[in-house]
Design an enzyme around this catalytic site. Structure first.
Site, PDB file in Angstrom:
ATOM      1  N   LYS A 133       4.214  -2.432   6.532  1.00 49.66           N
ATOM      2  CA  LYS A 133       4.198  -3.019   5.193  1.00 49.66           C
ATOM      3  C   LYS A 133       5.495  -2.661   4.461  1.00 49.66           C
ATOM      4  O   LYS A 133       6.106  -3.495   3.785  1.00 49.66           O
ATOM      5  CB  LYS A 133       2.989  -2.514   4.389  1.00 49.66           C
ATOM      6  CG  LYS A 133       1.660  -3.191   4.762  1.00 49.66           C
ATOM      7  CD  LYS A 133       0.533  -2.630   3.913  1.00 49.66           C
ATOM      8  CE  LYS A 133      -0.838  -3.079   4.362  1.00 49.66           C
ATOM      9  NZ  LYS A 133      -1.162  -4.466   4.064  1.00 49.66           N
ATOM     10  N   PRO A 159       4.576   8.804   8.110  1.00 53.54           N
ATOM     11  CA  PRO A 159       4.121   8.323   9.423  1.00 53.54           C
ATOM     12  C   PRO A 159       2.820   8.967   9.888  1.00 53.54           C
ATOM     13  O   PRO A 159       2.053   8.338  10.623  1.00 53.54           O
ATOM     14  CB  PRO A 159       5.273   8.703  10.357  1.00 53.54           C
ATOM     15  CG  PRO A 159       6.450   8.911   9.477  1.00 53.54           C
ATOM     16  CD  PRO A 159       5.937   9.336   8.132  1.00 53.54           C
ATOM     17  N   ASP A 160       2.556  10.192   9.465  1.00 53.57           N
ATOM     18  CA  ASP A 160       1.343  10.877   9.930  1.00 53.57           C
ATOM     19  C   ASP A 160       0.134  10.636   9.024  1.00 53.57           C
ATOM     20  O   ASP A 160      -0.941  11.191   9.266  1.00 53.57           O
ATOM     21  CB  ASP A 160       1.591  12.391  10.057  1.00 53.57           C
ATOM     22  CG  ASP A 160       2.577  12.675  11.168  1.00 53.57           C
ATOM     23  OD1 ASP A 160       2.598  11.885  12.149  1.00 53.57           O
ATOM     24  OD2 ASP A 160       3.342  13.652  11.051  1.00 53.57           O
ATOM     25  N   SER A 205       0.835  -1.192   0.000  1.00 57.23           N
ATOM     26  CA  SER A 205       0.000   0.000   0.000  1.00 57.23           C
ATOM     27  C   SER A 205       0.874   1.247   0.000  1.00 57.23           C
ATOM     28  O   SER A 205       1.957   1.244   0.587  1.00 57.23           O
ATOM     29  CB  SER A 205      -0.859  -0.034   1.265  1.00 57.23           C
ATOM     30  OG  SER A 205      -1.812   0.966   1.234  1.00 57.23           O
TER      31      SER A 205
HETATM   32  P1  NAP Z   1      -8.568  -7.881   2.261  1.00 57.05           P
HETATM   33  O1  NAP Z   1      -9.887  -8.133   1.609  1.00 57.05           O
HETATM   34  O2  NAP Z   1      -8.548  -7.039   3.507  1.00 57.05           O
HETATM   35  O3  NAP Z   1      -7.884  -9.294   2.548  1.00 57.05           O
HETATM   36  C1  NAP Z   1      -6.820  -9.466   3.422  1.00 57.05           C
HETATM   37  C2  NAP Z   1      -6.611 -10.962   3.557  1.00 57.05           C
HETATM   38  O4  NAP Z   1      -5.548 -11.221   4.496  1.00 57.05           O
HETATM   39  C3  NAP Z   1      -7.844 -11.723   4.084  1.00 57.05           C
HETATM   40  O5  NAP Z   1      -8.131 -12.763   3.192  1.00 57.05           O
HETATM   41  C4  NAP Z   1      -7.395 -12.272   5.420  1.00 57.05           C
HETATM   42  O6  NAP Z   1      -7.915 -13.537   5.720  1.00 57.05           O
HETATM   43  C5  NAP Z   1      -5.900 -12.393   5.192  1.00 57.05           C
HETATM   44  N1  NAP Z   1      -5.198 -12.499   6.474  1.00 57.05           N
HETATM   45  C6  NAP Z   1      -5.124 -11.584   7.463  1.00 57.05           C
HETATM   46  N2  NAP Z   1      -4.409 -12.074   8.494  1.00 57.05           N
HETATM   47  C7  NAP Z   1      -4.018 -13.328   8.131  1.00 57.05           C
HETATM   48  C8  NAP Z   1      -3.260 -14.345   8.761  1.00 57.05           C
HETATM   49  N3  NAP Z   1      -2.747 -14.163  10.004  1.00 57.05           N
HETATM   50  N4  NAP Z   1      -3.046 -15.506   8.108  1.00 57.05           N
HETATM   51  C9  NAP Z   1      -3.560 -15.710   6.858  1.00 57.05           C
HETATM   52  N5  NAP Z   1      -4.299 -14.774   6.200  1.00 57.05           N
HETATM   53  C10 NAP Z   1      -4.520 -13.601   6.838  1.00 57.05           C
HETATM   54  O7  NAP Z   1      -7.561  -7.277   1.193  1.00 57.05           O
HETATM   55  P2  NAP Z   1      -7.792  -6.117   0.121  1.00 57.05           P
HETATM   56  O8  NAP Z   1      -8.555  -4.977   0.732  1.00 57.05           O
HETATM   57  O9  NAP Z   1      -8.253  -6.713  -1.128  1.00 57.05           O
HETATM   58  O10 NAP Z   1      -6.286  -5.593  -0.018  1.00 57.05           O
HETATM   59  C11 NAP Z   1      -5.294  -6.348  -0.687  1.00 57.05           C
HETATM   60  C12 NAP Z   1      -3.938  -5.743  -0.421  1.00 57.05           C
HETATM   61  O11 NAP Z   1      -3.913  -4.402  -0.908  1.00 57.05           O
HETATM   62  C13 NAP Z   1      -3.554  -5.667   1.047  1.00 57.05           C
HETATM   63  O12 NAP Z   1      -2.183  -5.881   1.212  1.00 57.05           O
HETATM   64  C14 NAP Z   1      -3.867  -4.250   1.421  1.00 57.05           C
HETATM   65  O13 NAP Z   1      -3.096  -3.754   2.466  1.00 57.05           O
HETATM   66  C15 NAP Z   1      -3.497  -3.536   0.143  1.00 57.05           C
HETATM   67  N6  NAP Z   1      -4.188  -2.275  -0.004  1.00 57.05           N
HETATM   68  C16 NAP Z   1      -5.464  -2.108   0.424  1.00 57.05           C
HETATM   69  C17 NAP Z   1      -6.110  -0.897   0.239  1.00 57.05           C
HETATM   70  C18 NAP Z   1      -7.562  -0.697   0.597  1.00 57.05           C
HETATM   71  O14 NAP Z   1      -8.127   0.342   0.184  1.00 57.05           O
HETATM   72  N7  NAP Z   1      -8.187  -1.648   1.276  1.00 57.05           N
HETATM   73  C19 NAP Z   1      -5.429   0.166  -0.343  1.00 57.05           C
HETATM   74  C20 NAP Z   1      -4.145  -0.041  -0.792  1.00 57.05           C
HETATM   75  C21 NAP Z   1      -3.534  -1.261  -0.631  1.00 57.05           C
HETATM   76  P3  NAP Z   1      -9.481 -13.790   6.052  1.00 57.05           P
HETATM   77  O15 NAP Z   1     -10.141 -13.877   4.703  1.00 57.05           O
HETATM   78  O16 NAP Z   1      -9.452 -15.092   6.788  1.00 57.05           O
HETATM   79  O17 NAP Z   1      -9.946 -12.623   6.882  1.00 57.05           O
END
Ligand code: NAP
Length: 257
Positions: A153, A137-138, A131
């Site tokens: 990350k 940091p802020d 991400s």
């Molecule tokens: P998400 O739907 O939040 O999915 C995260 C996944 O991580 C879930 O399937 C979860 O498992 C799994 N997980 C968490 N802890 C775990 C553990 N201890 N062991 C195994 N699996 C674990 O993801 P997303 O929103 O599509 O985001 C995908 C990526 O893009 C992430 O790296 C996120 O940080 C990054 N990102 C997100 C955003 C945003 O707007 N959300 C923005 C920029 C980048 P469960 O299915 O069992 O819960």
């Protein structure tokens, strides 16, 4: 053609699901396996548990079994903030991380486990979806639950780069559940999109486009040893030219954090 065996972690997550589905649509190129915490959730999403490995990224032995025999690993796990309680009228919701699900544990140590298991198994390439915001940091997301999520990350990204394995690090902007393949994608580095968004556009991208970039990164040699921030122009942007040439997109990216 020899099939490339790929393990997708976070396969029951929103981008993880789309990525595994896409890889499986190219069964002439990839054998795509999924790693997640819940067999029930996996079966609900994919219709069967074929090619599924159950485990937790905090437990390296559960990863080792899944990754054996793979040539590539796609990391799509993330700590997930939860709303503390429904907000009172007129108040903003507050978020926190559950015990055992802090970003240091999931986004740093859990990603380290995945990288270590992949290297031990002789994996050739790791594609890590992270991400933007790790240099800030802020930035509000870093303040959630005192988690510093984007900082952890980025710390894991540095670990991946230092590991010496071929890497592709995709630092996505805010993820949208919208159609993929209809936007121009833009790449940059070091959170420049956040501090200075081009023409003030939103710093977001559909999850489906991120999934496509992951698939292309597994194909394109010049996606190797690259790290970049990734957003899209809005779908209705009159200046947009829909991205179809991914080799050209990766050519705009560079090595190192
Ligand atoms: P998400 O739907 O939040 O999915 C995260 C996944 O991580 C879930 O399937 C979860 O498992 C799994 N997980 C968490 N802890 C775990 C553990 N201890 N062991 C195994 N699996 C674990 O993801 P997303 O929103 O599509 O985001 C995908 C990526 O893009 C992430 O790296 C996120 O940080 C990054 N990102 C997100 C955003 C945003 O707007 N959300 C923005 C920029 C980048 P469960 O299915 O069992 O819960």
């Amino acid at each position: 053609m020899t099939l490339k065996q790929v393990l997708v972690t976070g396969a029951t997550g929103r981008t993880g699901f789309l990525t595994l589905e896409k890889l499986r649509q190219h069964s002439d190129e990839f054998t795509a396996l999924g790693f997640a915490r819940s067999a029930t959730k996996f079966k609900e999403l994919f219709g069967s548990t074929e090619g599924f490995f159950e485990g937790d990224i905090k437990n390296i032995s559960s990863l080792e079994k899944a990754i054996a025999g793979c040539q590539a690993l796609v990391i799509l796990t993330s700590a997930i903030p939860k709303m503390k309680a429904p907000p009172q009228p007129g108040q903003q919701p507050e978020f926190e991380f559950e015990a055992g699900g802090m970003p240091e544990e999931v986004d740093y140590l859990g990603q380290r486990n995945q990288i270590d298991a992949a290297i031990a198994a002789g994996v050739e390439q790791i594609v890590l979806v992270g991400s933007m915001g790790g240099t800030l940091p802020d930035y509000p997301l870093n303040k959630i639950g005192e988690g510093n999520i984007l900082i952890w990350k980025r710390t894991a990204e540095a670990y991946l780069i230092d590991s010496g394995i071929d890497y592709t690090i995709i630092r996505a902007g805010g993820l949208l559940d919208k159609a993929g393949g209809v936007r121009e994608l833009l790449v940059s580095k070091n959170d420049v999109f956040l501090t200075n968004p081009p023409n003030g556009i939103p710093t977001s991208i559909p999850r489906a486009d991120v999934a496509e970039v992951v698939v292309q990164a597994l194909r394109e040699p010049n996606a190797r040893n690259k790290a970049f921030d990734l957003i899209s122009k809005p779908e209705d942007d009159p200046s947009a030219i829909v991205t179809k040439d991914f080799a050209a997109l990766f050519a705009q990216t560079s090595a190192g954090l």
